[in-house]
Motif scaffolding. Sequence first.
Motif, PDB file in Angstrom:
ATOM      1  N   LEU A  30       0.813  -1.212   0.000  1.00  0.00           N
ATOM      2  CA  LEU A  30       0.000   0.000   0.000  1.00  0.00           C
ATOM      3  C   LEU A  30       0.849   1.266   0.000  1.00  0.00           C
ATOM      4  O   LEU A  30       0.361   2.335  -0.380  1.00  0.00           O
ATOM      5  CB  LEU A  30      -0.935   0.009   1.220  1.00  0.00           C
ATOM      6  CG  LEU A  30      -1.947  -1.136   1.309  1.00  0.00           C
ATOM      7  CD1 LEU A  30      -2.860  -0.945   2.510  1.00  0.00           C
ATOM      8  CD2 LEU A  30      -2.764  -1.255   0.035  1.00  0.00           C
ATOM      9  N   ARG A  31       2.118   1.148   0.405  1.00  0.00           N
ATOM     10  CA  ARG A  31       3.016   2.316   0.430  1.00  0.00           C
ATOM     11  C   ARG A  31       3.754   2.522  -0.896  1.00  0.00           C
ATOM     12  O   ARG A  31       4.534   3.473  -1.014  1.00  0.00           O
ATOM     13  CB  ARG A  31       4.036   2.175   1.574  1.00  0.00           C
ATOM     14  CG  ARG A  31       3.417   2.097   2.951  1.00  0.00           C
ATOM     15  CD  ARG A  31       4.450   2.286   4.057  1.00  0.00           C
ATOM     16  NE  ARG A  31       5.416   1.214   4.163  1.00  0.00           N
ATOM     17  CZ  ARG A  31       5.253   0.121   4.908  1.00  0.00           C
ATOM     18  NH1 ARG A  31       4.135  -0.060   5.587  1.00  0.00           N
ATOM     19  NH2 ARG A  31       6.207  -0.811   4.980  1.00  0.00           N
ATOM     20  N   VAL A  32       3.542   1.624  -1.852  1.00  0.00           N
ATOM     21  CA  VAL A  32       4.286   1.681  -3.115  1.00  0.00           C
ATOM     22  C   VAL A  32       3.310   1.930  -4.259  1.00  0.00           C
ATOM     23  O   VAL A  32       2.558   1.031  -4.646  1.00  0.00           O
ATOM     24  CB  VAL A  32       5.063   0.364  -3.344  1.00  0.00           C
ATOM     25  CG1 VAL A  32       5.784   0.392  -4.676  1.00  0.00           C
ATOM     26  CG2 VAL A  32       6.052   0.134  -2.207  1.00  0.00           C
ATOM     27  N   PRO A  33       3.293   3.133  -4.837  1.00  0.00           N
ATOM     28  CA  PRO A  33       2.326   3.435  -5.898  1.00  0.00           C
ATOM     29  C   PRO A  33       2.550   2.654  -7.177  1.00  0.00           C
ATOM     30  O   PRO A  33       1.636   2.544  -7.995  1.00  0.00           O
ATOM     31  CB  PRO A  33       2.522   4.944  -6.127  1.00  0.00           C
ATOM     32  CG  PRO A  33       3.872   5.257  -5.592  1.00  0.00           C
ATOM     33  CD  PRO A  33       4.090   4.307  -4.454  1.00  0.00           C
ATOM     34  N   GLU A  34       3.754   2.093  -7.364  1.00  0.00           N
ATOM     35  CA  GLU A  34       4.025   1.312  -8.572  1.00  0.00           C
ATOM     36  C   GLU A  34       3.284  -0.014  -8.599  1.00  0.00           C
ATOM     37  O   GLU A  34       3.287  -0.719  -9.627  1.00  0.00           O
ATOM     38  CB  GLU A  34       5.521   1.032  -8.698  1.00  0.00           C
ATOM     39  CG  GLU A  34       6.380   2.266  -8.869  1.00  0.00           C
ATOM     40  CD  GLU A  34       6.941   2.779  -7.553  1.00  0.00           C
ATOM     41  OE1 GLU A  34       8.074   3.275  -7.560  1.00  0.00           O
ATOM     42  OE2 GLU A  34       6.246   2.661  -6.522  1.00  0.00           O
ATOM     43  N   VAL A  35       2.647  -0.383  -7.490  1.00  0.00           N
ATOM     44  CA  VAL A  35       1.968  -1.675  -7.366  1.00  0.00           C
ATOM     45  C   VAL A  35       0.544  -1.449  -6.864  1.00  0.00           C
ATOM     46  O   VAL A  35       0.297  -0.597  -6.013  1.00  0.00           O
ATOM     47  CB  VAL A  35       2.744  -2.600  -6.393  1.00  0.00           C
ATOM     48  CG1 VAL A  35       1.960  -3.860  -6.098  1.00  0.00           C
ATOM     49  CG2 VAL A  35       4.108  -2.941  -6.960  1.00  0.00           C
ATOM     50  N   ARG A  36      -0.382  -2.229  -7.405  1.00  0.00           N
ATOM     51  CA  ARG A  36      -1.769  -2.168  -6.932  1.00  0.00           C
ATOM     52  C   ARG A  36      -2.247  -3.574  -6.602  1.00  0.00           C
ATOM     53  O   ARG A  36      -2.110  -4.500  -7.414  1.00  0.00           O
ATOM     54  CB  ARG A  36      -2.679  -1.544  -7.992  1.00  0.00           C
ATOM     55  CG  ARG A  36      -4.146  -1.441  -7.552  1.00  0.00           C
ATOM     56  CD  ARG A  36      -4.907  -0.484  -8.426  1.00  0.00           C
ATOM     57  NE  ARG A  36      -4.992  -0.950  -9.798  1.00  0.00           N
ATOM     58  CZ  ARG A  36      -6.019  -1.649 -10.287  1.00  0.00           C
ATOM     59  NH1 ARG A  36      -7.032  -1.984  -9.511  1.00  0.00           N
ATOM     60  NH2 ARG A  36      -6.039  -2.019 -11.554  1.00  0.00           N
ATOM     61  N   LEU A  37      -2.789  -3.732  -5.426  1.00  0.00           N
ATOM     62  CA  LEU A  37      -3.324  -5.015  -4.986  1.00  0.00           C
ATOM     63  C   LEU A  37      -4.728  -5.180  -5.568  1.00  0.00           C
ATOM     64  O   LEU A  37      -5.609  -4.356  -5.308  1.00  0.00           O
ATOM     65  CB  LEU A  37      -3.358  -5.064  -3.458  1.00  0.00           C
ATOM     66  CG  LEU A  37      -3.734  -6.372  -2.792  1.00  0.00           C
ATOM     67  CD1 LEU A  37      -2.733  -7.455  -3.151  1.00  0.00           C
ATOM     68  CD2 LEU A  37      -3.797  -6.192  -1.287  1.00  0.00           C
ATOM     69  N   THR A  38      -4.929  -6.237  -6.358  1.00  0.00           N
ATOM     70  CA  THR A  38      -6.228  -6.389  -7.018  1.00  0.00           C
ATOM     71  C   THR A  38      -7.050  -7.572  -6.516  1.00  0.00           C
ATOM     72  O   THR A  38      -8.275  -7.560  -6.634  1.00  0.00           O
ATOM     73  CB  THR A  38      -6.040  -6.540  -8.541  1.00  0.00           C
ATOM     74  OG1 THR A  38      -5.156  -7.631  -8.812  1.00  0.00           O
ATOM     75  CG2 THR A  38      -5.472  -5.264  -9.147  1.00  0.00           C
ATOM     76  N   ALA A  39      -6.396  -8.607  -5.969  1.00  0.00           N
ATOM     77  CA  ALA A  39      -7.150  -9.779  -5.523  1.00  0.00           C
ATOM     78  C   ALA A  39      -6.366 -10.524  -4.450  1.00  0.00           C
ATOM     79  O   ALA A  39      -5.136 -10.555  -4.482  1.00  0.00           O
ATOM     80  CB  ALA A  39      -7.443 -10.706  -6.696  1.00  0.00           C
ATOM     81  N   LEU A  40      -7.107 -11.133  -3.521  1.00  0.00           N
ATOM     82  CA  LEU A  40      -6.507 -11.922  -2.450  1.00  0.00           C
ATOM     83  C   LEU A  40      -7.243 -13.237  -2.339  1.00  0.00           C
ATOM     84  O   LEU A  40      -8.469 -13.255  -2.170  1.00  0.00           O
ATOM     85  CB  LEU A  40      -6.583 -11.186  -1.109  1.00  0.00           C
ATOM     86  CG  LEU A  40      -5.965  -9.797  -1.053  1.00  0.00           C
ATOM     87  CD1 LEU A  40      -7.055  -8.736  -1.146  1.00  0.00           C
ATOM     88  CD2 LEU A  40      -5.180  -9.606   0.235  1.00  0.00           C
ATOM     89  N   ALA A  41      -6.503 -14.342  -2.422  1.00  0.00           N
ATOM     90  CA  ALA A  41      -7.135 -15.663  -2.415  1.00  0.00           C
ATOM     91  C   ALA A  41      -6.784 -16.438  -1.155  1.00  0.00           C
ATOM     92  O   ALA A  41      -5.642 -16.422  -0.688  1.00  0.00           O
ATOM     93  CB  ALA A  41      -6.691 -16.464  -3.637  1.00  0.00           C
ATOM     94  N   SER A  42      -7.777 -17.131  -0.640  1.00  0.00           N
ATOM     95  CA  SER A  42      -7.601 -18.031   0.488  1.00  0.00           C
ATOM     96  C   SER A  42      -8.573 -19.184   0.314  1.00  0.00           C
ATOM     97  O   SER A  42      -9.609 -19.046  -0.355  1.00  0.00           O
ATOM     98  CB  SER A  42      -7.868 -17.306   1.807  1.00  0.00           C
ATOM     99  OG  SER A  42      -7.825 -18.215   2.903  1.00  0.00           O
TER     100      SER A  42
END
Length: 331
Positions: A30-42
């Motif tokens: 979340l602190r790195v604008p170059e990356v976006r979290l789009t999905a989390l699987a469990s």
Amino acid sequence: MHRTADGPALRVGVLGCAGIAWRNTLPAVLRVPEVRLTALASRDPAKARTFADRFGGTPVEGYDRLLTRDDVDAVYVALPTGLHHHWARRALLAGKHVWAEKPLAATAEQAEDLVRLARANGLVLRDNFMFLHHSQHAVVARVIAEGRIGEPRSFSSAFGIPPRPDDDVRLSAELGGGALLDVGVYTVRAAQLLLGDDLTVAGSVLRVDRARGVDLAGSALLHTPDGRTAALAFGFDRAYRSTYAVWGSEGRLSLDRAFTPPATHRPLLRIERQDHHEELSLAPDDQFAQLVRAFAAAVREKRDHRPYEETLLRHAALTDSIREGARLVAG
């Protein structure tokens, strides 16, 4: 679409809702604008929802479903070590770049398979040794290069944590548990960082829990062709320690909190000579965010990944040698 100065943000999906992801890795994302979290699987939909509520992204039930998503460019494998090879392999076959928790795989054979697959498909493959991205190690390298401790003769490192709860996955042989694959691998990687990849295992000892089939602690001696040595110690059965030192012909340097410094921590580098003692207070650094940023850059810049992969493979081979040649002592 989220964009940065260098183009679209790298869209990352997460396989597994592990503690390290919750505490360290995903807050760094979340602190790195170059990356976006789009999905989390469990496999547990409630856990996926809990993670998504905190970090964003779409909760997904089951790992395979995440790998088919068009909004995932890269996958962070936050699973126990014993599951890394299977799911990293499936992610690579799905055309996703892969960044896996350390170590990349439980064996050198598995690591070699993943590297071959990544190369064949033009994909980036990285492990989550976050400490490598802290600026304190560049200062150590500079101090050595300046000759302030003379010629480096030996390296030592220790990483230990207190005993784990009985249900901790790191005590499960089926899931790739054991102290060597959890904390010992850090000391091996640090030896490579300071002495280079041309290391051979001279001997090792592992203290094992025979009922569980996992090692609880151990030590190893490595050496270079010119006789420089690396003495490593690690375990789940001791007070917390995270350190390394380099002993040279004219002095010695040592660094505490070598592997797990918080982002606000100011590292203290000690330099000792016969007639001189110096303590350098170093700048704090966010090693988790730096690692995330470096992974995104590796994907974006299309650089030659072979040097990193060769070090990764050598690390896996050294870890195998420590385990396979160890004298086993009952815990």
